[in-house]
Structures are given as C-alpha cells and as structure tokens.
Design a protein around this motif. Sequence first.
Motif, PDB file in Angstrom:
ATOM      1  N   PRO A  56      25.707  42.473  27.635  1.00  0.00           N
ATOM      2  CA  PRO A  56      24.481  42.242  27.718  1.00  0.00           C
ATOM      3  C   PRO A  56      24.535  40.805  28.867  1.00  0.00           C
ATOM      4  CG  PRO A  56      25.435  41.554  25.495  1.00  0.00           C
ATOM      5  CD  PRO A  56      26.111  42.292  26.436  1.00  0.00           C
ATOM      6  N   LEU A  57      25.740  40.280  28.616  1.00  0.00           N
ATOM      7  CA  LEU A  57      25.378  38.739  29.778  1.00  0.00           C
ATOM      8  C   LEU A  57      26.225  39.410  31.274  1.00  0.00           C
ATOM      9  CD1 LEU A  57      27.582  35.893  27.783  1.00  0.00           C
ATOM     10  CD2 LEU A  57      25.641  36.117  27.986  1.00  0.00           C
ATOM     11  N   TRP A  58      26.076  40.350  31.416  1.00  0.00           N
ATOM     12  CA  TRP A  58      26.970  41.221  32.943  1.00  0.00           C
ATOM     13  C   TRP A  58      25.270  41.522  33.021  1.00  0.00           C
ATOM     14  CZ3 TRP A  58      31.147  44.839  33.554  1.00  0.00           C
ATOM     15  CH2 TRP A  58      32.736  43.878  33.147  1.00  0.00           C
ATOM     16  N   THR A  59      24.534  41.742  32.305  1.00  0.00           N
ATOM     17  CA  THR A  59      23.340  42.440  32.816  1.00  0.00           C
ATOM     18  C   THR A  59      22.567  41.268  33.158  1.00  0.00           C
ATOM     19  OG1 THR A  59      22.864  44.175  31.201  1.00  0.00           O
ATOM     20  CG2 THR A  59      20.917  43.319  32.146  1.00  0.00           C
ATOM     21  N   VAL A  60      22.060  40.217  31.931  1.00  0.00           N
ATOM     22  CA  VAL A  60      21.680  38.870  32.888  1.00  0.00           C
ATOM     23  C   VAL A  60      22.095  38.000  33.710  1.00  0.00           C
ATOM     24  CG1 VAL A  60      20.854  36.056  31.304  1.00  0.00           C
ATOM     25  CG2 VAL A  60      20.798  38.563  30.186  1.00  0.00           C
ATOM     26  N   GLY A  61      23.158  38.312  33.757  1.00  0.00           N
ATOM     27  CA  GLY A  61      23.484  37.567  35.633  1.00  0.00           C
ATOM     28  C   GLY A  61      23.927  38.142  36.349  1.00  0.00           C
ATOM     29  N   VAL A  62      24.056  39.648  36.176  1.00  0.00           N
ATOM     30  CA  VAL A  62      23.881  40.427  37.940  1.00  0.00           C
ATOM     31  C   VAL A  62      21.846  40.563  37.896  1.00  0.00           C
ATOM     32  CG1 VAL A  62      23.390  43.271  38.866  1.00  0.00           C
ATOM     33  CG2 VAL A  62      25.608  42.035  37.657  1.00  0.00           C
ATOM     34  N   THR A  63      21.081  40.212  36.984  1.00  0.00           N
ATOM     35  CA  THR A  63      19.490  40.706  36.952  1.00  0.00           C
ATOM     36  C   THR A  63      19.703  39.200  38.171  1.00  0.00           C
ATOM     37  OG1 THR A  63      19.673  42.214  35.773  1.00  0.00           O
ATOM     38  CG2 THR A  63      17.727  41.337  36.070  1.00  0.00           C
ATOM     39  N   THR A  64      20.117  38.358  36.919  1.00  0.00           N
ATOM     40  CA  THR A  64      18.920  36.913  37.338  1.00  0.00           C
ATOM     41  C   THR A  64      19.334  36.235  38.749  1.00  0.00           C
ATOM     42  OG1 THR A  64      19.418  36.016  35.300  1.00  0.00           O
ATOM     43  CG2 THR A  64      18.962  34.155  36.959  1.00  0.00           C
ATOM     44  N   VAL A  65      21.150  36.399  39.131  1.00  0.00           N
ATOM     45  CA  VAL A  65      21.040  36.545  40.460  1.00  0.00           C
ATOM     46  C   VAL A  65      20.298  37.543  41.826  1.00  0.00           C
ATOM     47  CG1 VAL A  65      23.410  36.391  42.297  1.00  0.00           C
ATOM     48  CG2 VAL A  65      23.457  35.594  39.750  1.00  0.00           C
ATOM     49  N   SER A  66      19.807  38.259  41.367  1.00  0.00           N
ATOM     50  CA  SER A  66      19.568  39.803  42.290  1.00  0.00           C
ATOM     51  C   SER A  66      17.740  38.545  42.370  1.00  0.00           C
ATOM     52  CB  SER A  66      19.554  40.670  42.167  1.00  0.00           C
ATOM     53  OG  SER A  66      20.714  41.205  41.556  1.00  0.00           O
ATOM     54  N   ILE A  67      17.380  38.645  41.361  1.00  0.00           N
ATOM     55  CA  ILE A  67      15.731  37.970  41.341  1.00  0.00           C
ATOM     56  C   ILE A  67      15.827  37.028  41.975  1.00  0.00           C
ATOM     57  CG2 ILE A  67      14.260  37.467  39.949  1.00  0.00           C
ATOM     58  CD1 ILE A  67      14.688  39.510  37.838  1.00  0.00           C
ATOM     59  N   THR A  68      16.982  35.672  41.982  1.00  0.00           N
ATOM     60  CA  THR A  68      16.951  34.171  43.197  1.00  0.00           C
ATOM     61  C   THR A  68      17.066  34.384  43.612  1.00  0.00           C
ATOM     62  OG1 THR A  68      18.106  33.285  40.704  1.00  0.00           O
ATOM     63  CG2 THR A  68      17.489  32.655  42.421  1.00  0.00           C
ATOM     64  N   ALA A  69      17.707  34.943  44.048  1.00  0.00           N
ATOM     65  CA  ALA A  69      17.944  36.155  45.807  1.00  0.00           C
ATOM     66  C   ALA A  69      16.613  36.607  46.352  1.00  0.00           C
ATOM     67  CB  ALA A  69      19.284  36.417  45.600  1.00  0.00           C
ATOM     68  N   TYR A  70      16.287  36.854  45.577  1.00  0.00           N
ATOM     69  CA  TYR A  70      15.143  37.846  46.216  1.00  0.00           C
ATOM     70  C   TYR A  70      14.404  37.256  46.969  1.00  0.00           C
ATOM     71  CZ  TYR A  70      11.048  41.207  46.034  1.00  0.00           C
ATOM     72  OH  TYR A  70       9.867  41.952  46.433  1.00  0.00           O
ATOM     73  N   LEU A  71      13.664  36.141  45.861  1.00  0.00           N
ATOM     74  CA  LEU A  71      12.523  35.205  45.664  1.00  0.00           C
ATOM     75  C   LEU A  71      13.070  34.031  46.599  1.00  0.00           C
ATOM     76  CD1 LEU A  71      11.578  35.018  41.897  1.00  0.00           C
ATOM     77  CD2 LEU A  71       9.794  36.253  44.009  1.00  0.00           C
ATOM     78  N   ALA A  72      14.076  33.785  46.165  1.00  0.00           N
ATOM     79  CA  ALA A  72      14.543  32.306  47.484  1.00  0.00           C
ATOM     80  C   ALA A  72      14.340  32.989  49.148  1.00  0.00           C
ATOM     81  CB  ALA A  72      16.640  32.543  47.612  1.00  0.00           C
TER      82      ALA A  72
END
Length: 349
Positions: A56-72
């Motif tokens: 589950p931590l991999w899921t949170v890490g991959v998803t958070t980084v992807s969404i942050t990069a998307y918005l940035a």
Amino acid sequence: MRIKWQDIALTAALLVFGLGGTRFAARLQGAEALDAFGYLLIVVAAAGLLFRSARPLWTVGVTTVSITAYLALGYPFGPILMSGVAAMYAVAVYARIEVAAASALVYALAILPWWNDSVTSWITWSAGWILLPGAAGVLVRLRRKSAVDVRERAVISERLRLAQEVHDVVGHGLSVIAMQAGVALYVLDKDPAKARASLEAIRDTSKEALDGLRSELDTLRGSAPLTPTITLADLPALASRMREAGLEVAVEVDQVELPDTYQPAVYRIVQESLTNVLRHSSPGVTASVRVYTVRGELVVHVTDTGTPGTFTEGHGITGMRSRAEALGGTLQVDGSHGFAVIARIPLPS
C-alpha cells in the motif's frame, strides 16, 4: 508479490475513467488538451493501484508523485485525482492507522502548492477527497479485523470443546479399564469367571471410548451425525459399567423431554462426576445420581458417601461447569459431606 484480480480491475477502471474523462474536464476548465506526457502521468497514477493490497505504501508513493507532477506541470484538475482517492482508501485498509494518517497528510500537503483557490477551499477538498476515503478504509479494516477475531474465537472455542469431549471420553474409559484390569489380575487364579467378566467389561468400555473418540473426530471433519450419540437413556448403562468396576451406583431419572443439545451435556456431567468418584474414592463408597426438574430447571445431582474433605478443581470440574454454563446454567461442587455435584440448567420455554 502477488497481484489480485480486484486490483487489476480497479486499475483498469481508473485508466478508462482517467483517460476518457480528462479531455472533457480540460474542456470545461478552458484548458488545452493534454499532451502525451500528461496522459502518461494519468496511466502511472492509476497503475500504482496494482500494488495496493501487497504494497500500500508503494501505491501511495507512486500515486502522490504522479498527481503532484501532473499538477506542477499545469495540467487541469481532472479524473487523475480519483487515483488519489483510491490510494488513500487502500492505505487505510491495508496499512496501520498511523501510516494511513501520515500518508493522507503528505498527500494533502503535496497538493497545496498547486491549489489555486483559498486555503479554506483546500481544507474542504482535503476533507472530502482524502479524509473521507481514509476514514472509510479504516472502518473496513476494523470490520474485517472484528470478523477475523470472531472466527478465531469460534475456532478456539470449538477446539476447547473437542478437548473437553476427548478428556471425558478417554478419561472415563481409561479409569474403568484400569479398575477392571486390577480386578481381573486380582481374581485371575481364584475366580476365572470373574476375571473373564472383567475382561469383557474392558472390551466393552474400550469399544465405547473408541466410538466416542471416533464421533468427535467425525465432528472435526464435519461429518458428525445430526442426532446426539449419547442421551439420558444411556445413563443406566453407564451406571452398570460403574458397578462392574466396583462402584455401586443408584440412578433415578425423571421422564423429561430435553432438546438434543441438553442430552450429551447432562450425560457428560454425570459421567465425569462418577469417574471422579471411581478414581478418588475408597472401597465401599457408593454414589447416587438424580436427574429431575423443579421450577423450570433441570437439576443434575450426583453424590457419594465418601469422607468429607477439601478438593482441587481440575479439568474435569472445569469442563462440567463449562457445559452447564453453555446452557445458561450453573454448577456447584461441595466436599463437606462426601462429594456432591449439583448442576442447575434452565429448561427452554
């Protein structure tokens, strides 16, 4: 690491929703259509859910980084945020509560720099899109844990019940066999007929003990008979075996209709009580068994004429008490006048 089909199905749904709905979301916000890299970030954010059960931590890490990069990179808010919702729910279900809380805080703070509205709006959005999925995940986790605890308690209870049954069946059988074997050895040369009778009693008792043990094993395998294997009608035969082993027993049983669950319990209480007398009493001691009803209660009264004294409650008495309490009753043991066992079990209305 094994990926579950449910995780694959969720990832596929997020991909379809993300790739298909982002163009529509961009048009509503007056933004330009996404380029290939924007769509790639949507795919990566959804793909993180493939590991939600195992990592589950991999899921949170991959998803958070992807969404942050998307918005940035200035891409418009859209369905990619649903991957974040699913990630928060997953980490709450499959990780510890403190880990889920830390993940929710990190995700909310990662979104904050790219939030164009007020802080109040960000807090409201975080509550709806982060805290609510996390809270739902925690509730599901607690519910699953509660269900597991219930199953474990049921398994432990069944094991204890089977252990008690084996204790009663085997303990009673061995006690009678030991007593009969002693009698057979004592009269072997003087009275061959008596020795033969004792050996026959040993044969019958061992057969009954094996049948009882086989019945409990059938219960463990799930192939037990639907009707009880022992009933109050078997008490005279029990008393007869006790007499053959050297314990004089008087039995008085009132005619009473009992549910199937009551019959084996009452029989085992009487059996264990008489077995204790056979084990611990001196020669010449007699016992009496009374089973009767009074004021809506079934009373099981087993007494002997042994010498008054103190006693230590062992597995046998504990097992008898458990049987009585399982039917809503009580069990008292008294050693002030010989030894007495009194079980009071309320009759079903």
